[in-house]
Design an enzyme around this catalytic site. Sequence first.
Site, PDB file in Angstrom:
ATOM      1  N   CYS A   2      43.832   7.119  15.880  1.00  0.00           N
ATOM      2  CA  CYS A   2      45.209   7.303  15.434  1.00  0.00           C
ATOM      3  C   CYS A   2      45.334   8.622  14.711  1.00  0.00           C
ATOM      4  O   CYS A   2      44.348   9.293  14.422  1.00  0.00           O
ATOM      5  CB  CYS A   2      45.611   6.190  14.470  1.00  0.00           C
ATOM      6  SG  CYS A   2      45.321   4.542  15.131  1.00  0.00           S
ATOM      7  N   GLY A  28      47.650   9.340  19.429  1.00  0.00           N
ATOM      8  CA  GLY A  28      48.122   7.993  19.706  1.00  0.00           C
ATOM      9  C   GLY A  28      49.557   8.016  20.162  1.00  0.00           C
ATOM     10  O   GLY A  28      50.395   8.668  19.549  1.00  0.00           O
ATOM     11  N   ASN A 103      43.219   5.329  10.139  1.00  0.00           N
ATOM     12  CA  ASN A 103      42.600   5.912  11.331  1.00  0.00           C
ATOM     13  C   ASN A 103      41.128   5.530  11.314  1.00  0.00           C
ATOM     14  O   ASN A 103      40.422   5.854  10.368  1.00  0.00           O
ATOM     15  CB  ASN A 103      42.767   7.432  11.312  1.00  0.00           C
ATOM     16  CG  ASN A 103      42.013   8.128  12.437  1.00  0.00           C
ATOM     17  OD1 ASN A 103      41.651   9.292  12.311  1.00  0.00           O
ATOM     18  ND2 ASN A 103      41.772   7.452  13.537  1.00  0.00           N
ATOM     19  N   GLY A 104      40.688   4.831  12.366  1.00  0.00           N
ATOM     20  CA  GLY A 104      39.285   4.431  12.428  1.00  0.00           C
ATOM     21  C   GLY A 104      39.163   2.995  12.884  1.00  0.00           C
ATOM     22  O   GLY A 104      40.139   2.388  13.331  1.00  0.00           O
ATOM     23  N   CYS A 237      32.277  12.474  14.001  1.00  0.00           N
ATOM     24  CA  CYS A 237      32.381  12.143  15.429  1.00  0.00           C
ATOM     25  C   CYS A 237      32.370  13.418  16.279  1.00  0.00           C
ATOM     26  O   CYS A 237      33.303  14.215  16.233  1.00  0.00           O
ATOM     27  CB  CYS A 237      33.674  11.370  15.680  1.00  0.00           C
ATOM     28  SG  CYS A 237      34.015  11.130  17.429  1.00  0.00           S
ATOM     29  N   TYR A 243      36.708  16.354  22.766  1.00  0.00           N
ATOM     30  CA  TYR A 243      37.890  15.916  23.509  1.00  0.00           C
ATOM     31  C   TYR A 243      39.122  15.668  22.654  1.00  0.00           C
ATOM     32  O   TYR A 243      40.224  16.050  23.022  1.00  0.00           O
ATOM     33  CB  TYR A 243      37.548  14.616  24.262  1.00  0.00           C
ATOM     34  CG  TYR A 243      38.734  13.837  24.773  1.00  0.00           C
ATOM     35  CD1 TYR A 243      39.417  14.230  25.916  1.00  0.00           C
ATOM     36  CD2 TYR A 243      39.189  12.704  24.098  1.00  0.00           C
ATOM     37  CE1 TYR A 243      40.520  13.510  26.375  1.00  0.00           C
ATOM     38  CE2 TYR A 243      40.281  11.982  24.559  1.00  0.00           C
ATOM     39  CZ  TYR A 243      40.941  12.385  25.692  1.00  0.00           C
ATOM     40  OH  TYR A 243      42.015  11.689  26.147  1.00  0.00           O
ATOM     41  N   CYS A 384      32.179   2.967  21.805  1.00  0.00           N
ATOM     42  CA  CYS A 384      32.349   3.431  20.431  1.00  0.00           C
ATOM     43  C   CYS A 384      32.889   2.288  19.583  1.00  0.00           C
ATOM     44  O   CYS A 384      33.823   1.610  19.993  1.00  0.00           O
ATOM     45  CB  CYS A 384      33.328   4.603  20.385  1.00  0.00           C
ATOM     46  SG  CYS A 384      33.706   5.133  18.696  1.00  0.00           S
ATOM     47  N   CYS A 435      27.733  11.969  14.705  1.00  0.00           N
ATOM     48  CA  CYS A 435      27.516  10.756  15.483  1.00  0.00           C
ATOM     49  C   CYS A 435      27.569  11.121  16.964  1.00  0.00           C
ATOM     50  O   CYS A 435      28.438  11.878  17.389  1.00  0.00           O
ATOM     51  CB  CYS A 435      28.610   9.735  15.157  1.00  0.00           C
ATOM     52  SG  CYS A 435      28.534   8.246  16.190  1.00  0.00           S
ATOM     53  N   CYS A 438      27.913   7.245  21.505  1.00  0.00           N
ATOM     54  CA  CYS A 438      28.440   6.926  22.848  1.00  0.00           C
ATOM     55  C   CYS A 438      27.693   7.710  23.934  1.00  0.00           C
ATOM     56  O   CYS A 438      27.738   7.338  25.101  1.00  0.00           O
ATOM     57  CB  CYS A 438      29.942   7.177  22.907  1.00  0.00           C
ATOM     58  SG  CYS A 438      30.430   8.797  22.347  1.00  0.00           S
TER      59      CYS A 438
HETATM   60 FE1  SF4 Z   1      32.532   9.588  18.188  1.00  0.00          FE
HETATM   61 FE2  SF4 Z   1      31.050   8.578  20.158  1.00  0.00          FE
HETATM   62 FE3  SF4 Z   1      30.303   8.261  17.614  1.00  0.00          FE
HETATM   63 FE4  SF4 Z   1      32.444   6.995  18.550  1.00  0.00          FE
HETATM   64  S1  SF4 Z   1      30.313   6.666  19.195  1.00  0.00           S
HETATM   65  S2  SF4 Z   1      32.277   8.052  16.581  1.00  0.00           S
HETATM   66  S3  SF4 Z   1      33.280   8.500  19.993  1.00  0.00           S
HETATM   67  S4  SF4 Z   1      30.481  10.212  18.759  1.00  0.00           S
END
Ligand code: SF4
Length: 460
Positions: A2, A28, A103-104, A237, A243, A384, A435, A438
């Site tokens: 979001c 969003g 958001n999250g 992230c 993206y 994710c 992170c 994914c």
């Molecule tokens: Fe971002 Fe992928 Fe981690 Fe989700 S899993 S927070 S989309 S890097």
Amino acid sequence: MCGIFGVYGHQEAAALTQLGLYSLQHRGQESAGIVAVDDDGRARVSRAMGLVSEGFEDAEMDVLQGPIAIGHTRYSTAGASAIENAQPILARVRRSHIALAHNGNLTNAVELRRDLEDDGAIFSSTMDSEAIVHRIARATGDSPEARVASALQGVEGAYCLLVVLDETVVVARDPHGWRPLVMGRLGESYVFASETCALDIVGATVEREILPGEIVAVDAQGVRSIQPLAAAPINRCVFEHVYFARPDSKVFGGSVDRSRRALGRKLAIEQPAPGAEVVFAVPDSSNSAALGFAEESGIPYELALIRNHYVGRTFIQPTQAGRDAKVKVKYNPVRELLEGKSVVMVDDSIVRGTTTRGLVSLVRAAGAREVHMRVSSAPIISSCYYGIDTPHRGELIAAQMSHAELVRHLGVDSLGYLSIDGMLSAMPSGPDGYCHACFSGRYPTPIPADPELLRAGSAA
Ligand code: SF4
């Protein structure tokens, strides 16, 4: 996933928030909402399904008066796409109010909700965010920020929050820092937003990021910052840069355009396409990466695929039927740039593969001799749980097929992904503190015991 935006201390707070939400529309498109608090401390809310441009009639904006406002653009990661799940949430509690924009995604939402329901709480939505509102309502503390801090003890997962408690705005970011949140100034007013592009539209200057684990309060007594939550490894992230965020934003302290160009350049080095004559992007989120690929490889960049801007993002449509229908109406190739050529098509990611397959077929039908697919991220192989709506692993095409199968399925002459190391090395502050679950399947925290229950948001 979001977009959130908030203003403290401006008599046109709601109008500024509406503008800010326009800039966060890409985060969003299912619903939008604004809560405003007037000079007498009265809170009013307006929420609607659809785009920001569709959501707020002039008459409604006239009612949203006062110096405080928070707003939200939503697509569902927990809870269905429905008006009762639109945000901000506004709750009246003991002659005061709590408004919240989130958001999250909370990874222990099911447990939080179950505990609250066992204790008599009644929920009016299926959103994980509502559990935070209940916890704030029950929390004690000698200041608004202390109440929010108390409520967030034991809340796990990803959150950037804008909360209004009476006439105080409280802003919080989870200790891992998964999602971005910045603070800006507009004269004497304070502005908060998911991305800096939303500060630009209202003429605010960027002051700083809200730090992971930080809670900031702003009210008539001034601005206060506390860090009451246990420190955790930083897990920003990486997909925000790959993206999700707008290229004109700075996210996690770095330009998204710069990082996407770096992703494209690294892709050209790791996965060259010798003999190709044209590079083009799958617009718009891949434009910067395709430019980077062209700069590094020396292959001319062309606008060979045209996007219809009046159709929403395929990726964030909640149903397969909606996604399928939109591929063809969303893109059209420029035959004159493709006919008889060996071409490189750059995309930022491949999720289900539906869009990619459709695009390859369009590009071939427009006369391309060879289609070399290049992807400026690693293969997405895991879901994710931190706020991006990647589907179940069973729907992730790279998790289901071998490389050779993917080449055949997508109908390309070659397929090259960027490596995880290449992706991380393009991030603005270097490869650490991101992170990439994914892409790697390595989750930095325990994932929900029952992910499907979390996804449904039923949490009952
Ligand atoms: Fe971002 Fe992928 Fe981690 Fe989700 S899993 S927070 S989309 S890097």
